[in-house]
Design an enzyme around this catalytic site. Structure first.
Site, PDB file in Angstrom:
ATOM      1  N   MET A  82      74.435 -39.578  72.634  1.00 53.46           N
ATOM      2  CA  MET A  82      74.498 -39.387  74.074  1.00 53.46           C
ATOM      3  C   MET A  82      74.677 -37.897  74.344  1.00 53.46           C
ATOM      4  O   MET A  82      75.626 -37.283  73.855  1.00 53.46           O
ATOM      5  CB  MET A  82      75.653 -40.195  74.676  1.00 53.46           C
ATOM      6  CG  MET A  82      75.450 -41.701  74.617  1.00 53.46           C
ATOM      7  SD  MET A  82      76.852 -42.656  75.278  1.00 53.46           S
ATOM      8  CE  MET A  82      77.978 -42.576  73.866  1.00 53.46           C
ATOM      9  N   CYS A 111      64.581 -42.642  75.913  1.00 51.32           N
ATOM     10  CA  CYS A 111      65.082 -41.944  77.104  1.00 51.32           C
ATOM     11  C   CYS A 111      64.300 -42.375  78.346  1.00 51.32           C
ATOM     12  O   CYS A 111      63.071 -42.255  78.380  1.00 51.32           O
ATOM     13  CB  CYS A 111      64.967 -40.435  76.907  1.00 51.32           C
ATOM     14  SG  CYS A 111      65.667 -39.508  78.279  1.00 51.32           S
TER      15      CYS A 111
END
Length: 397
Positions: free
Chosen positions: A25, A128
């Site tokens: 992350m 993503c």
């Protein structure tokens, strides 16, 4: 769940127990946060830095992946990127997630990692969902172009030598453009070692409920390699249930550990069949907060920079506790460890873990549609080129 019920996760030559992976992350899974998560997984989290040693878990490791690294920035030796790929000497195996859209650049980045001994495992990101990435054809938009995906995977594996290459992806762009089964077969054919699937489409972003049935279908479709499940793991019980219901070989934990690095200690206990560790009091959480900020300061070279970087974590750590909006605001603008400590010390440190605090954390929004390049959906096999501006420093999804 005991070790008889679940086996160590095999990532090439690396045996990972428990079969748990920290999801990359951006801005979160840097070296300090990975240190906290590993300490809890290894049973030292509550016992280091003055934490109560009686809260130790039974031990274990897991796999803790770096922040997402863009291949072009790595090849160009961008200063920020080079700092992000730094691993503590105790991190084994060292795991880097790469994000790339050009097969040649991906190959160069992988070869650089191999030649310079920068990592022991490479993960490739195709998950993503953010618009500034998908509108350029990157992230979760890319697997729709089957031949481009194949070319990237082929270059990565060809340049990886003995390093295992894995990939993380979503179900697809939206419900009308599902890609994960085709992508899974391509990955197997190109020598990818394992696949992680987030059970959402790009259009869902982080909204709704993750589709665990898709994880089960992928496991059936690619029995040759391990499949890891990702999505809606908010507790150790969720991880055990995902593996039981889907047959997946391991789990990837992302938003569920935001403000909760001790979740990895809970996971070790759950997979080793031990009793669930007692939930922390706010006083214990507060000590972890200060330690997290201190580690960030040491990593960034400045206490103030560390405390400022920590601000994004305040709401996650304090979720559900009776802290008050004013205290949260003050914590979110603190600029020193002493200031943080003083603010936390003025709160009710004896509070028990709040009911319902194990639920969703972080982003939950969805999108009506995914922004894509013009004509992107016309031909799923067109090996379209993706511009370098698709390589943005953003979350792995």
């Amino acid at each position: 769940m005991t070790q008889d019920a679940a086996s160590p996760l095999s990532i090439g030559p690396h045996s990972v127990w428990p079969p748990v992976v920290l999801a990359p992350m951006a801005g979160i899974t840097n070296a300090p946060f990975r240190t906290l998560c590993r300490e809890f997984a290894e049973g030292a989290g509550w016992g280091s830095g003055g934490y109560p040693p009686e809260r130790h878990s039974s031990g274990g490791k897991g796999l803790f992946v770096s922040e997402m690294i863009t291949t072009r920035a790595l090849v160009e030796r961008d200063a920020k990127t080079m700092r992000l790929i730094h691993f503590d000497g105790t991190e084994k195996p060292r795991s880097i997630q790469l994000y790339g859209v050009d097969p040649v650049t991906v190959g160069k980045a992988v070869r650089m990692i191999v030649d310079e001994g920068l990592a022991d495992h490479i993960d490739l990101n195709f998950g993503c969902p953010v618009p500034k990435v998908t509108r350029k054809g990157g992230g979760s938009a890319l697997p729709y172009k089957r031949n481009l995906l194949r070319s990237i995977l082929r270059e990565a594996v060809a340049n990886a030598g003995s390093l295992p290459v894995t990939m993380k992806m979503r179900k697809g762009i939206d419900d009308d453009h599902i890609t994960y089964l085709d992508a899974g077969r391509i990955a197997v054919e190109e020598g990818v070692t394992a696949i992680a699937l987030h059970g959402r489409t790009a259009a869902q972003h982080y909204s709704g409920t993750a589709d665990w049935e898709a994880i089960a279908r992928l496991k059936e479709a690619v029995p040759e390699i391990p499949v890891l499940g990702n999505g809606d793991i908010w507790s150790a019980e969720d991880a055990v249930r995902m593996m039981r219901e889907t047959g997946c070989d391991g789990v990837v934990v992302g938003r569920g550990c935001l403000g909760r690095p001790w979740l990895f200690g809970d996971l070790v206990a759950a997979f080793e069949g031990g009793g669930a560790p007692a939930a922390p009091t706010f006083g214990e959480v507060a000590r972890v907060m200060v330690r997290h900020a201190r580690l960030l300061g040491e990593w960034l070279g400045s206490e103030e920079r560390g405390v400022v970087d920590f601000r994004k974590h305040v709401a996650w750590y304090t979720k559900g506790f009776s802290v008050g909006s004013e205290a949260r605001k003050k914590l979110a603008i603190a600029s020193s460890l002493d200031e943080m400590d003083a603010l936390l010390s003025g709160l009710d440190l004896d509070q028990s873990w709040p009911v319902g605090a194990n639920g969703p954390r972080g982003r939950t929004s969805g999108r009506d549609r995914v922004v894509l390049p013009d004509g992107w959906l016309n031909d799923p096999y067109d090996c379209a080129a993706v511009g370098a501006d698709a390589e943005l420093d953003t979350s792995g999804g």
